[in-house]
Design an enzyme around this catalytic site. Structure first.
Site, PDB file in Angstrom:
ATOM      1  N   CYS A 290      29.343  65.368  46.782  1.00  0.00           N
ATOM      2  CA  CYS A 290      28.123  65.230  48.513  1.00  0.00           C
ATOM      3  C   CYS A 290      29.024  63.692  48.572  1.00  0.00           C
ATOM      4  O   CYS A 290      28.804  63.885  49.344  1.00  0.00           O
ATOM      5  CB  CYS A 290      26.412  64.931  48.125  1.00  0.00           C
TER       6      CYS A 290
HETATM    7  N1  LIG Z   1      26.025  69.875  43.523  1.00  0.00           N
HETATM    8  C1  LIG Z   1      24.919  69.126  44.311  1.00  0.00           C
HETATM    9  O1  LIG Z   1      24.234  68.458  43.933  1.00  0.00           O
HETATM   10  C2  LIG Z   1      24.657  69.677  45.895  1.00  0.00           C
HETATM   11  C3  LIG Z   1      23.779  68.989  46.293  1.00  0.00           C
HETATM   12  C4  LIG Z   1      23.381  68.607  47.526  1.00  0.00           C
HETATM   13  C5  LIG Z   1      23.921  69.597  48.698  1.00  0.00           C
HETATM   14  N2  LIG Z   1      25.294  70.299  48.192  1.00  0.00           N
HETATM   15  C6  LIG Z   1      26.218  71.329  48.955  1.00  0.00           C
HETATM   16  O2  LIG Z   1      26.210  72.411  48.381  1.00  0.00           O
HETATM   17  C7  LIG Z   1      27.277  72.881  49.207  1.00  0.00           C
HETATM   18  C8  LIG Z   1      27.241  73.473  47.701  1.00  0.00           C
HETATM   19  O3  LIG Z   1      27.533  72.983  46.462  1.00  0.00           O
HETATM   20  P1  LIG Z   1      27.925  73.220  45.078  1.00  0.00           P
HETATM   21  O4  LIG Z   1      28.145  72.169  44.610  1.00  0.00           O
HETATM   22  O5  LIG Z   1      27.105  74.821  44.670  1.00  0.00           O
HETATM   23  O6  LIG Z   1      29.179  74.050  44.832  1.00  0.00           O
HETATM   24  P2  LIG Z   1      30.129  74.926  43.911  1.00  0.00           P
HETATM   25  O7  LIG Z   1      31.512  74.848  44.085  1.00  0.00           O
HETATM   26  O8  LIG Z   1      29.430  74.331  42.471  1.00  0.00           O
HETATM   27  O9  LIG Z   1      29.544  76.520  43.705  1.00  0.00           O
HETATM   28  C9  LIG Z   1      30.291  76.973  45.317  1.00  0.00           C
HETATM   29  C10 LIG Z   1      30.106  78.822  44.654  1.00  0.00           C
HETATM   30  O10 LIG Z   1      30.280  79.317  45.904  1.00  0.00           O
HETATM   31  C11 LIG Z   1      31.449  80.133  44.897  1.00  0.00           C
HETATM   32  N3  LIG Z   1      32.265  80.849  46.055  1.00  0.00           N
HETATM   33  C12 LIG Z   1      33.164  79.853  47.260  1.00  0.00           C
HETATM   34  N4  LIG Z   1      33.604  80.679  48.586  1.00  0.00           N
HETATM   35  C13 LIG Z   1      32.935  82.079  48.080  1.00  0.00           C
HETATM   36  C14 LIG Z   1      33.023  83.026  48.956  1.00  0.00           C
HETATM   37  N5  LIG Z   1      33.387  83.487  50.346  1.00  0.00           N
HETATM   38  N6  LIG Z   1      31.631  84.195  48.914  1.00  0.00           N
HETATM   39  C15 LIG Z   1      30.815  83.928  47.827  1.00  0.00           C
HETATM   40  N7  LIG Z   1      31.303  82.980  46.980  1.00  0.00           N
HETATM   41  C16 LIG Z   1      31.571  81.856  47.158  1.00  0.00           C
HETATM   42  C17 LIG Z   1      32.459  79.462  44.577  1.00  0.00           C
HETATM   43  O11 LIG Z   1      33.274  80.426  43.135  1.00  0.00           O
HETATM   44  C18 LIG Z   1      31.356  78.782  43.446  1.00  0.00           C
HETATM   45  O12 LIG Z   1      30.636  79.513  43.017  1.00  0.00           O
HETATM   46  C19 LIG Z   1      28.363  72.425  49.230  1.00  0.00           C
HETATM   47  O13 LIG Z   1      27.936  72.364  50.978  1.00  0.00           O
HETATM   48  C20 LIG Z   1      27.727  71.405  48.807  1.00  0.00           C
HETATM   49  O14 LIG Z   1      27.978  69.779  49.303  1.00  0.00           O
HETATM   50  C21 LIG Z   1      26.192  70.496  46.343  1.00  0.00           C
END
Ligand SMILES: NC(=O)c1ccc[n+]([C@@H]2O[C@H](COP(=O)([O-])OP(=O)(O)OC[C@H]3O[C@@H](n4cnc5c(N)ncnc54)[C@H](O)[C@@H]3O)[C@@H](O)[C@H]2O)c1
Length: 452
Positions: A290
């Site tokens: 983030c």
């Molecule tokens: N990790 C955090 O602490 C956090 C906190 C706030 C916001 N966010 C936001 O949330 C979002 C997700 O982050 P995250 O940390 O969970 O990411 P992540 O990489 O852990 O998980 C994302 C998932 O999406 C899947 N994916 C990718 N393309 C796909 C598709 N076309 N169809 C289905 N699945 C698909 C991936 O395989 C993965 O399992 C991002 O925008 C991030 O900025 C994350």
């Protein structure tokens, strides 16, 4: 053409389904955000279907396993008994009443937003969209993504000619669209997840109402804002606030080091002010999905408006420089012992981007390891969360975890991530030289410690 009352009926029906836990919730992207969200809905007895393109994740979940450290397999198994399952089959989206998108939003190699995960997901949803479904984007992104990117794809590519519901128009051939940012703070156990208020911005009041009903069933408070763009901007403000303030203390740390003042002591003292001061802490550089990434989504978008976000750029410059500061500190500490980085044996403690989590993304440790290697150091690492570190987005370190023993063999032990499981007094005791970028050795007096 049906009337508003028909719209009301559709909305009331969906709300009722949500209240009675009969609404089917589909969560796309089962990562650090999507999987815990799926489990929260399951706990509240919703039947949840997770969608992901990563077959290893689907297989692990199918076997009742977990791939996230802080989620125990038992939690997955409990969710399964409430009907949770995971699939890569997007056609099952038609069964869902609400679809929540939690896919990654990284930066590309030119440091610009990479929306490819959002667009490919949206292309995959569109053919399966049906009237009355609620689609919510949760991925952090620049203001305008929901309306300018997600909705146009859904409208253009669905098979039934559906449009997003907009105030004043309801023909019975609409879907509802909203943005609601995720506010998870990995490793933070001070606030229970349901107690974190959930900001919601619907495309119209109906979408807002539905999204509030959906999130209100798992979060204790929802906070409506007037549009998806306002909700998108809210998330960016929160992260930019952190990024800029961390840069501020990082810069002041560099000055304090030069002036012989302990920045940590100063922050602790300033924190006693009961108003107007919120502490931020310096470190070896920003990490995680983030804070190092999200601000640049806004600075990129700002250019469309002929606007430069100078605070973001300055903060980025200072924060990006921190791993180089750590390298310089290692070099200087070795120098005082008549040694050079070239040829030195250095043990890096902690590769996760922050304490007690199993997330490597954008971790400053990776940059620091690479910089040390470039200067000729023989680098080993220890991190209880990572048996090995292979190929990341930028690096191919190809390293395996080194046991925390025989520390005297290293010319320097470098603390980059202050995991709580480490016994810092013992580490100092056994090492020749400890360089501490996190104040992990606070309270330990030893000439072997160099705080940087
Ligand atoms: N990790 C955090 O602490 C956090 C906190 C706030 C916001 N966010 C936001 O949330 C979002 C997700 O982050 P995250 O940390 O969970 O990411 P992540 O990489 O852990 O998980 C994302 C998932 O999406 C899947 N994916 C990718 N393309 C796909 C598709 N076309 N169809 C289905 N699945 C698909 C991936 O395989 C993965 O399992 C991002 O925008 C991030 O900025 C994350």
């Amino acid at each position: 053409m049906t009337t508003y009352s028909a719209a009301d009926a559709v909305i009331d029906q969906l709300k009722k389904k949500i209240q009675q836990r009969e609404a089917r919730v589909g969560i796309i992207g089962l990562g650090y955000v999507g999987l815990p969200l799926a489990l929260l809905y399951s706990e509240k007895k919703f039947k949840v279907t997770g969608f992901d393109i990563d077959s290893r994740k689907i297989d692990t979940l199918a076997k009742g396993g977990s791939y996230i450290y802080r989620i125990a397999p038992e939690e997955i198994q409990a969710a399964q008994t409430s009907g949770f399952s995971a699939t890569a089959d997007y056609s099952r989206l038609t069964e869902m009443d609400a679809i929540i998108i939690c896919v990654p939003t990284p930066l590309d190699e030119y440091h610009e937003p990479d929306l490819s995960f959002i667009t490919s997901t949206t292309h995959s949803i569109a053919p399966h969209l049906r009237a009355g479904q609620l689609v919510v984007l949760e991925s952090t992104t620049y203001p305008g993504t929901t309306e300018e990117v997600m909705i146009p794809i859904l409208e253009k590519e669905n098979k039934a000619g559906l449009k997003a519901a907009r105030d004043g128009v309801f023909t019975g051939k609409e879907f509802f669209a909203a943005f609601s940012p995720e506010r998870e703070d990995p490793g933070n156990t001070t606030v229970a997840r349901p107690d974190i208020p959930k900001v919601v911005g619907g495309l119209d009041t109906q979408a807002s109402e539905l999204a509030r009903a959906l999130y209100g069933s798992i979060f204790n408070r929802t906070v409506p804002v007037s549009s998806p763009a306002a909700a998108e901007m809210t998330k960016l403000l929160e992260n930019i606030y952190r990024c800029v303030n961390i840069a501020l203390v990082n810069e002041l740390k560099l000055l304090c080091l030069r002036m012989g003042i302990d920045i940590w002591e100063v922050i602790e003292a300033a924190s006693t002010k009961p108003f107007g001061f919120h502490p931020f802490y310096p470190g070896p550089g920003l990490g995680g999905h983030c804070i190092p990434v999200d601000p640049f989504y806004l600075s990129w978008k700002a250019k469309e408006w002929d606007f430069r976000t100078r605070f973001i750029e300055l903060a980025g410059e200072i924060n990006t420089n921190m791993p180089y500061h750590v390298l310089a500190s290692v070099s200087s500490a070795l120098n005082t012992r008549k040694k050079s980085v070239n040829g030195a044996k250095v043990l890096v403690l902690g590769v996760a981007y922050k304490r007690d989590i199993d997330d490597l993304r954008e971790s400053p440790s990776l940059t620091i390891i690479e910089l040390l290697r470039e200067k000729g150091a023989q680098v080993a690492y220890n991190d209880p969360f990572f048996p090995s570190v292979g190929r990341g987005r930028h690096y191919d370190l190809n390293m395996t975890n080194t046991p925390l023993e025989n520390l005297a063999q290293y010319d320097a032990v470098l603390i980059v991530t202050d995991h709580t499981s480490y016994d810092y007094a013992a580490i100092v005791e056994q090492s020749q030289l400890v360089i501490d970028s996190r104040n992990a050795t606070k309270g330990i007096a030893s000439s072997k410690i160099v705080r940087c």
